[in-house]
Design a protein around this motif. Sequence first.
Motif, mmCIF file in Angstrom:
data_model
loop_
_atom_site.group_PDB
_atom_site.id
_atom_site.type_symbol
_atom_site.label_atom_id
_atom_site.label_comp_id
_atom_site.label_asym_id
_atom_site.label_seq_id
_atom_site.Cartn_x
_atom_site.Cartn_y
_atom_site.Cartn_z
ATOM 1 N N ALA A 27 0.515 -1.416 0.000
ATOM 2 C CA ALA A 27 0.000 0.000 0.000
ATOM 3 C C ALA A 27 0.390 1.073 0.000
ATOM 4 N N ALA A 29 0.293 -0.450 -0.613
ATOM 5 C CA ALA A 29 0.380 0.115 -0.743
ATOM 6 C C ALA A 29 0.272 0.830 -1.616
ATOM 7 N N CYS A 30 -0.423 -0.144 -3.684
ATOM 8 C CA CYS A 30 -0.201 -0.176 -3.903
ATOM 9 C C CYS A 30 0.366 0.040 -3.769
ATOM 10 N N VAL A 32 0.104 -3.750 -1.716
ATOM 11 C CA VAL A 32 0.588 -3.215 -1.692
ATOM 12 C C VAL A 32 0.704 -3.741 -2.377
ATOM 13 N N LEU A 33 0.895 -5.117 -2.608
ATOM 14 C CA LEU A 33 1.143 -4.567 -3.154
ATOM 15 C C LEU A 33 1.821 -4.287 -3.780
ATOM 16 N N GLN A 99 -6.156 1.351 -6.532
ATOM 17 C CA GLN A 99 -6.577 -0.005 -6.866
ATOM 18 C C GLN A 99 -6.942 -0.128 -8.340
ATOM 19 N N TRP A 195 -8.496 -6.084 -1.278
ATOM 20 C CA TRP A 195 -7.540 -4.977 -1.257
ATOM 21 C C TRP A 195 -7.754 -4.095 -0.037
ATOM 22 N N GLU A 196 -9.009 -3.822 0.315
ATOM 23 C CA GLU A 196 -9.286 -3.007 1.488
ATOM 24 C C GLU A 196 -8.717 -3.664 2.744
ATOM 25 N N ASP A 199 -4.957 -3.266 2.685
ATOM 26 C CA ASP A 199 -4.588 -1.893 3.009
ATOM 27 C C ASP A 199 -4.714 -1.641 4.511
ATOM 28 N N ARG A 203 -1.708 -0.541 7.095
ATOM 29 C CA ARG A 203 -1.719 0.639 7.962
ATOM 30 C C ARG A 203 -1.429 0.253 9.403
#
Length: 339
Positions: A27, A29-30, A32-33, A99, A195-196, A199, A203
Motif C-alpha cells: 500500500a 500500498a499499492c 501493496v502490493l 486499486q 484490497w481493502e 490496506d 496501515r
Amino acid sequence: MKAAVTDGSSRVGSFPLARVFFLPARAGACGVLLSLLFSIGAPDLSAQRGASPAAPPVSDPAQALAETLTAACRHDEAAFASHLTSDNAEAYRTLTQDQRVALLKRLVLLDDPGKPLLSTLEGQTVVRCEAGGLTSEMRFGATEVRENLAFVPVSVPEGTDTQSVRFGLVRESGQWKLVSVGLLLLDIRAMGRQWEEFDLQARERNAIGVLRKIANALQSYQTAYGNLPETLEQLGPPAQGGASPEAAGLVDSDLAEGLAGAPVGGYRLRYAIVPASGEESESERNKAAGFSLAASPVVYGKDGRRSFFMDSGGTLRGADKNGAVATADDPRVEAEEPQ
C-alpha cells in the motif's frame, strides 16, 4: 503465466501474471502490493459514469480482448471499465484510484501508462505495450466460441520458452466482456474487499513501525539531553541551524508533521512521560524516567482495527479495542514490521 518485458538493450525480465488479482500488502500500498504500492491526479470514475460513452458492439472476442488490453496499456480507466461485465464495471468504479490503476498495471505487466501497438503474426493478433523503455508482448491464438462464452489463448515469449494463459469473455448486451484470466474468475467486487483488507493490515503494520521509530528517537533524546521531551514535536528537525532540545532532528519532517498533532498514517498518537521514583536528584530522575506511546485508528475499521501501546522497554501490546486507546494491560503483540 509470465510476460516477457524487454528494454532497448534486449534485457529480458519476468513478471507472474498469475498474481494479477492479488495486491501485495504495499500500500501502498499499492503497498501493496505495489506499495501496491502507487497515484495522484486521475479523475474519480464514479462521477463520470453517466458521461462515459458505451463501447461500440464488437462481434469478435479477440478484437474485444485487444481493445481491453489496449485500454489497460494506456491506463484509460473509462475505456477499460466499458469492457467489463456490468457488475464488474460497477465494482471497478468504486475501487480507490490506486486499486484501479494497480489492476491495469498488472494486466499489461508495466508500471507506467504506455503506448499500445497492434499487429498480426501468422494471422493472429499481437498486442504490445511500450512504457518507460520496456515492452510487454502478448500473442493471441485461435479463439474458441461456445455459445455466449469465448476463450482466447494468449502466449508470451520468454527467451526460448513460451508461457500461455486463456482469457475468458462472456457476451453481454451484444458485446464481449472480460470475465476471467486463466483459472481466475474476474470478480472485482471481491477483489476490492480483499484490497481493502490488505490496506488496513498495512496501515496497522505502519503504525507499529512509527511507534518503534518514535521510541528510538525518545531514547536518543534522553541520552543527549538528560531528560525526555515535553512533546513529541520536539523530536522534529530544526527549521535552520543545529539541533536543540526544542528541535532535536531525530525524526524526518514528514513524521514530525504528524507528531505536531495530525494523525500519522490513519493513526492518532499519544505520548506520556512515566516519572522515575527512588532517585535522589531531579537530574537522576529525569535520566531514569520512562515513557509510554499509544496509537489508535482515527476511523475504526477503515484506518485500522487494532490499537497499540508501547513502553520505554520496547514491549508492544495491542488488541482490537473498537477504536479505544490500548493500555499496558492489553496482550503482547509479536513483532510486525511495515512492508
